[in-house]
Design a protein around this motif. Structure first.
Motif, PDB file in Angstrom:
ATOM      1  N   ALA A  41       0.959  -1.053  -0.017  1.00 17.23           N
ATOM      2  CA  ALA A  41      -0.261   0.049   0.036  1.00 17.23           C
ATOM      3  C   ALA A  41       1.011   1.181   0.010  1.00 17.23           C
ATOM      4  O   ALA A  41       0.477   2.409  -0.668  1.00 17.23           O
ATOM      5  CB  ALA A  41      -1.118   0.016   1.359  1.00 17.23           C
ATOM      6  N   PHE A  42       2.040   1.257   0.727  1.00 16.87           N
ATOM      7  CA  PHE A  42       2.874   2.180   0.811  1.00 16.87           C
ATOM      8  C   PHE A  42       3.513   2.536  -0.753  1.00 16.87           C
ATOM      9  O   PHE A  42       3.651   3.643  -1.132  1.00 16.87           O
ATOM     10  CB  PHE A  42       4.128   2.064   1.829  1.00 16.87           C
ATOM     11  CG  PHE A  42       4.894   3.364   2.118  1.00 16.87           C
ATOM     12  CD1 PHE A  42       4.267   4.220   3.028  1.00 16.87           C
ATOM     13  CD2 PHE A  42       5.925   3.575   1.413  1.00 16.87           C
ATOM     14  CE1 PHE A  42       5.147   5.329   3.381  1.00 16.87           C
ATOM     15  CE2 PHE A  42       6.618   4.935   1.400  1.00 16.87           C
ATOM     16  CZ  PHE A  42       6.146   5.702   2.595  1.00 16.87           C
ATOM     17  N   ALA A  43       4.031   1.574  -1.245  1.00 15.65           N
ATOM     18  CA  ALA A  43       4.551   1.268  -2.794  1.00 15.65           C
ATOM     19  C   ALA A  43       3.374   2.381  -3.706  1.00 15.65           C
ATOM     20  O   ALA A  43       3.794   2.931  -4.448  1.00 15.65           O
ATOM     21  CB  ALA A  43       4.914   0.500  -3.055  1.00 15.65           C
ATOM     22  N   VAL A  46       3.339   5.834  -3.077  1.00 12.95           N
ATOM     23  CA  VAL A  46       4.684   6.331  -3.624  1.00 12.95           C
ATOM     24  C   VAL A  46       4.287   6.574  -5.042  1.00 12.95           C
ATOM     25  O   VAL A  46       4.549   7.793  -5.965  1.00 12.95           O
ATOM     26  CB  VAL A  46       5.877   5.208  -3.530  1.00 12.95           C
ATOM     27  CG1 VAL A  46       7.107   6.034  -4.267  1.00 12.95           C
ATOM     28  CG2 VAL A  46       6.187   5.570  -1.795  1.00 12.95           C
ATOM     29  N   ALA A  47       3.800   5.552  -5.950  1.00 10.82           N
ATOM     30  CA  ALA A  47       3.328   5.751  -7.366  1.00 10.82           C
ATOM     31  C   ALA A  47       2.621   6.833  -7.562  1.00 10.82           C
ATOM     32  O   ALA A  47       2.837   7.806  -8.456  1.00 10.82           O
ATOM     33  CB  ALA A  47       2.918   4.544  -7.830  1.00 10.82           C
ATOM     34  N   ARG A  48       1.377   6.839  -6.781  1.00  7.84           N
ATOM     35  CA  ARG A  48       0.382   8.005  -6.862  1.00  7.84           C
ATOM     36  C   ARG A  48       1.122   9.339  -6.871  1.00  7.84           C
ATOM     37  O   ARG A  48       0.962  10.260  -7.378  1.00  7.84           O
ATOM     38  CB  ARG A  48      -1.057   7.733  -6.098  1.00  7.84           C
ATOM     39  CG  ARG A  48      -1.885   6.769  -6.610  1.00  7.84           C
ATOM     40  CD  ARG A  48      -2.907   6.899  -5.531  1.00  7.84           C
ATOM     41  NE  ARG A  48      -2.639   6.981  -4.168  1.00  7.84           N
ATOM     42  CZ  ARG A  48      -2.566   5.946  -3.179  1.00  7.84           C
ATOM     43  NH1 ARG A  48      -2.644   4.538  -3.843  1.00  7.84           N
ATOM     44  NH2 ARG A  48      -2.485   5.971  -2.153  1.00  7.84           N
ATOM     45  N   THR A  49       1.823   9.513  -5.591  1.00 12.66           N
ATOM     46  CA  THR A  49       2.453  10.694  -5.297  1.00 12.66           C
ATOM     47  C   THR A  49       3.501  11.297  -6.382  1.00 12.66           C
ATOM     48  O   THR A  49       3.447  12.393  -6.594  1.00 12.66           O
ATOM     49  CB  THR A  49       3.204  10.744  -4.095  1.00 12.66           C
ATOM     50  OG1 THR A  49       2.158  10.193  -2.853  1.00 12.66           O
ATOM     51  CG2 THR A  49       3.670  11.955  -3.366  1.00 12.66           C
ATOM     52  N   LEU A  50       3.955  10.415  -6.900  1.00 13.28           N
ATOM     53  CA  LEU A  50       5.229  10.826  -8.076  1.00 13.28           C
ATOM     54  C   LEU A  50       4.557  10.493  -9.263  1.00 13.28           C
ATOM     55  O   LEU A  50       5.433  11.000 -10.299  1.00 13.28           O
ATOM     56  CB  LEU A  50       6.291  10.010  -7.811  1.00 13.28           C
ATOM     57  CG  LEU A  50       7.354  10.229  -6.356  1.00 13.28           C
ATOM     58  CD1 LEU A  50       8.322   9.311  -6.236  1.00 13.28           C
ATOM     59  CD2 LEU A  50       7.899  11.604  -6.489  1.00 13.28           C
ATOM     60  N   GLY A  51       3.258  10.264  -9.497  1.00 17.26           N
ATOM     61  CA  GLY A  51       2.789   9.977 -10.646  1.00 17.26           C
ATOM     62  C   GLY A  51       3.627   9.000 -11.574  1.00 17.26           C
ATOM     63  O   GLY A  51       3.736   9.135 -12.761  1.00 17.26           O
ATOM     64  N   ALA A  52       4.136   7.998 -10.815  1.00 14.37           N
ATOM     65  CA  ALA A  52       4.908   7.046 -11.655  1.00 14.37           C
ATOM     66  C   ALA A  52       4.089   5.777 -11.872  1.00 14.37           C
ATOM     67  O   ALA A  52       3.358   5.392 -10.904  1.00 14.37           O
ATOM     68  CB  ALA A  52       6.221   6.574 -10.919  1.00 14.37           C
ATOM     69  N   PRO A  53       4.341   4.839 -12.764  1.00 16.29           N
ATOM     70  CA  PRO A  53       3.643   3.784 -12.999  1.00 16.29           C
ATOM     71  C   PRO A  53       4.115   2.545 -12.002  1.00 16.29           C
ATOM     72  O   PRO A  53       3.397   1.778 -11.748  1.00 16.29           O
ATOM     73  CB  PRO A  53       3.666   3.275 -14.316  1.00 16.29           C
ATOM     74  CG  PRO A  53       5.002   3.925 -14.886  1.00 16.29           C
ATOM     75  CD  PRO A  53       5.073   5.214 -14.092  1.00 16.29           C
ATOM     76  N   HIS A  54       5.398   2.672 -11.459  1.00 15.05           N
ATOM     77  CA  HIS A  54       5.869   1.574 -10.750  1.00 15.05           C
ATOM     78  C   HIS A  54       6.687   2.180  -9.527  1.00 15.05           C
ATOM     79  O   HIS A  54       6.981   3.259  -9.633  1.00 15.05           O
ATOM     80  CB  HIS A  54       6.957   0.838 -11.509  1.00 15.05           C
ATOM     81  CG  HIS A  54       6.440   0.167 -12.805  1.00 15.05           C
ATOM     82  ND1 HIS A  54       5.435  -0.701 -13.244  1.00 15.05           N
ATOM     83  CD2 HIS A  54       6.773   0.557 -14.308  1.00 15.05           C
ATOM     84  CE1 HIS A  54       5.194  -0.744 -14.426  1.00 15.05           C
ATOM     85  NE2 HIS A  54       5.927  -0.138 -15.111  1.00 15.05           N
ATOM     86  N   VAL A  57       9.366  -0.708  -2.221  1.00 12.34           N
ATOM     87  CA  VAL A  57      10.052  -0.561  -1.089  1.00 12.34           C
ATOM     88  C   VAL A  57      10.808  -1.749  -0.915  1.00 12.34           C
ATOM     89  O   VAL A  57      10.523  -3.022  -0.986  1.00 12.34           O
ATOM     90  CB  VAL A  57       9.076  -0.776   0.243  1.00 12.34           C
ATOM     91  CG1 VAL A  57       9.814  -0.749   1.629  1.00 12.34           C
ATOM     92  CG2 VAL A  57       8.061   0.570   0.243  1.00 12.34           C
ATOM     93  N   ASN A  58      12.211  -1.529  -1.092  1.00 13.25           N
ATOM     94  CA  ASN A  58      12.982  -2.394  -1.610  1.00 13.25           C
ATOM     95  C   ASN A  58      14.138  -2.501  -0.463  1.00 13.25           C
ATOM     96  O   ASN A  58      14.844  -1.742   0.111  1.00 13.25           O
ATOM     97  CB  ASN A  58      13.752  -2.093  -2.920  1.00 13.25           C
ATOM     98  CG  ASN A  58      14.718  -3.091  -3.290  1.00 13.25           C
ATOM     99  OD1 ASN A  58      14.869  -4.332  -3.071  1.00 13.25           O
ATOM    100  ND2 ASN A  58      15.507  -2.891  -4.260  1.00 13.25           N
ATOM    101  N   PHE A  59      14.347  -3.799  -0.082  1.00 22.51           N
ATOM    102  CA  PHE A  59      15.428  -4.173   1.150  1.00 22.51           C
ATOM    103  C   PHE A  59      16.527  -5.016   0.182  1.00 22.51           C
ATOM    104  O   PHE A  59      16.112  -5.932  -0.338  1.00 22.51           O
ATOM    105  CB  PHE A  59      14.938  -4.937   2.335  1.00 22.51           C
ATOM    106  CG  PHE A  59      13.881  -4.222   2.954  1.00 22.51           C
ATOM    107  CD1 PHE A  59      14.160  -3.059   3.369  1.00 22.51           C
ATOM    108  CD2 PHE A  59      12.516  -4.593   2.621  1.00 22.51           C
ATOM    109  CE1 PHE A  59      13.078  -2.641   4.283  1.00 22.51           C
ATOM    110  CE2 PHE A  59      11.443  -3.842   3.529  1.00 22.51           C
ATOM    111  CZ  PHE A  59      11.947  -2.555   4.028  1.00 22.51           C
ATOM    112  N   VAL A  60      17.512  -4.479   0.734  1.00 21.16           N
ATOM    113  CA  VAL A  60      18.883  -5.189  -0.240  1.00 21.16           C
ATOM    114  C   VAL A  60      19.770  -5.852   0.690  1.00 21.16           C
ATOM    115  O   VAL A  60      20.469  -5.555   1.581  1.00 21.16           O
ATOM    116  CB  VAL A  60      19.613  -3.935  -0.748  1.00 21.16           C
ATOM    117  CG1 VAL A  60      20.896  -4.690  -1.662  1.00 21.16           C
ATOM    118  CG2 VAL A  60      18.794  -3.044  -1.908  1.00 21.16           C
TER     119      VAL A  60
END
Length: 181
Positions: A41-43, A46-54, A57-60
Motif C-alpha cells: 500500500a505504501f508503494a 509512492v507511485a500515486r504521489t510521484l505520478g509513476a507507473p511503478h 519498497v526494496n530491502f537489499v
C-alpha cells in the motif's frame, strides 16, 4: 567512489561493504523475506504521489534485493517488471544503498554505468528516483523508489518527495520495532 574489478573493468554494481550488517539488521526487523501488504500500500502511495507507473519498497541483502512493498501499473506484468526478487546487480537501488543518498536518473541511457543494467533491456525501465531507508542505527536498509518506462524529469520536487516518503517509511519501521505499529 568508483570501483573496478581486478581486470580493470568498471563494476556496474558498487562494492557493498555494509551488506553483512544490513542483512543482520533486516533479520532483526523481520524485513526483506516476504511481501508486506502495508508496504504494498505504501508503494502504491509512492507511485500515486510521484505520478509513476511503478514503485517499490526494496530491502537489499548480500546476494539479492527483495521488494517487500511493490506497485506496478497496468501492463507491467507482461514486461516482467517489477519482480519481488532481483539479483543484487540488477537495477539502481543497490547504488542508492552504497552511496547512502538519493539518486535521480531522468534517462538511464544517459549514463554508461546505468544504461547497461539488466533492467533497461529486460523490462524497459528508462527513469528512476530512489532514496535510502536509513534506520536509527545508521544502517541503510534499502530504498523507496519509483520508476518509469519513459524518460522523465523528476526535478527537485520529485527528489524531495521521495526523500520525505523514505523518512516516513523509516518512522513506520521504527514504530513497528518499538511495538507501536
Amino acid at each position: 567512489m568508483t570501483y573496478y574489478e581486478s581486470t580493470g573493468h568498471l563494476l556496474l554494481t558498487p562494492v557493498d561493504r555494509e551488506a553483512p550488517a544490513r542483512t543482520v539488521r533486516l533479520r532483526e526487523l523481520g524485513l526483506g523475506k516476504r511481501a508486506d501488504p502495508e508496504l504494498d500500500a505504501f508503494a502504491a502511495r509512492v507511485a500515486r504521489t510521484l505520478g509513476a507507473p511503478h514503485a517499490g519498497v526494496n530491502f537489499v541483502g548480500e546476494e539479492r534485493q527483495f521488494f517487500a512493498g511493490l506497485h506496478h501499473g497496468a501492463g507491467a506484468a507482461q514486461a516482467g517488471y517489477p519482480a519481488r526478487v532481483l539479483p543484487r546487480d540488477h537495477g539502481y537501488c543497490p547504488h542508492v544503498v552504497v552511496r547512502r543518498r538519493a539518486l535521480v536518473l531522468e534517462d538511464v541511457r544517459d549514463f554508461a554505468r546505468f544504461a547497461g543494467n539488466a533492467v533497461v533491456d529486460g523490462s524497459g525501465i528508462r527513469s528512476y528516483v530512489g532514496a535510502p531507508l536509513t534506520d536509527r542505527r545508521g544502517i541503510v536498509l534499502g530504498t523507496v523508489c519509483a520508476v518509469d518506462v519513459v524518460p522523465r524529469r523528476w526535478g527537485t520536487e520529485g527528489l524531495g518527495t521521495v526523500k520525505a516518503l523514505a523518512a516516513e517509511l523509516v518512522a513506520l519501521v521504527h514504530r513497528r520495532e518499538d511495538g507501536h505499529g
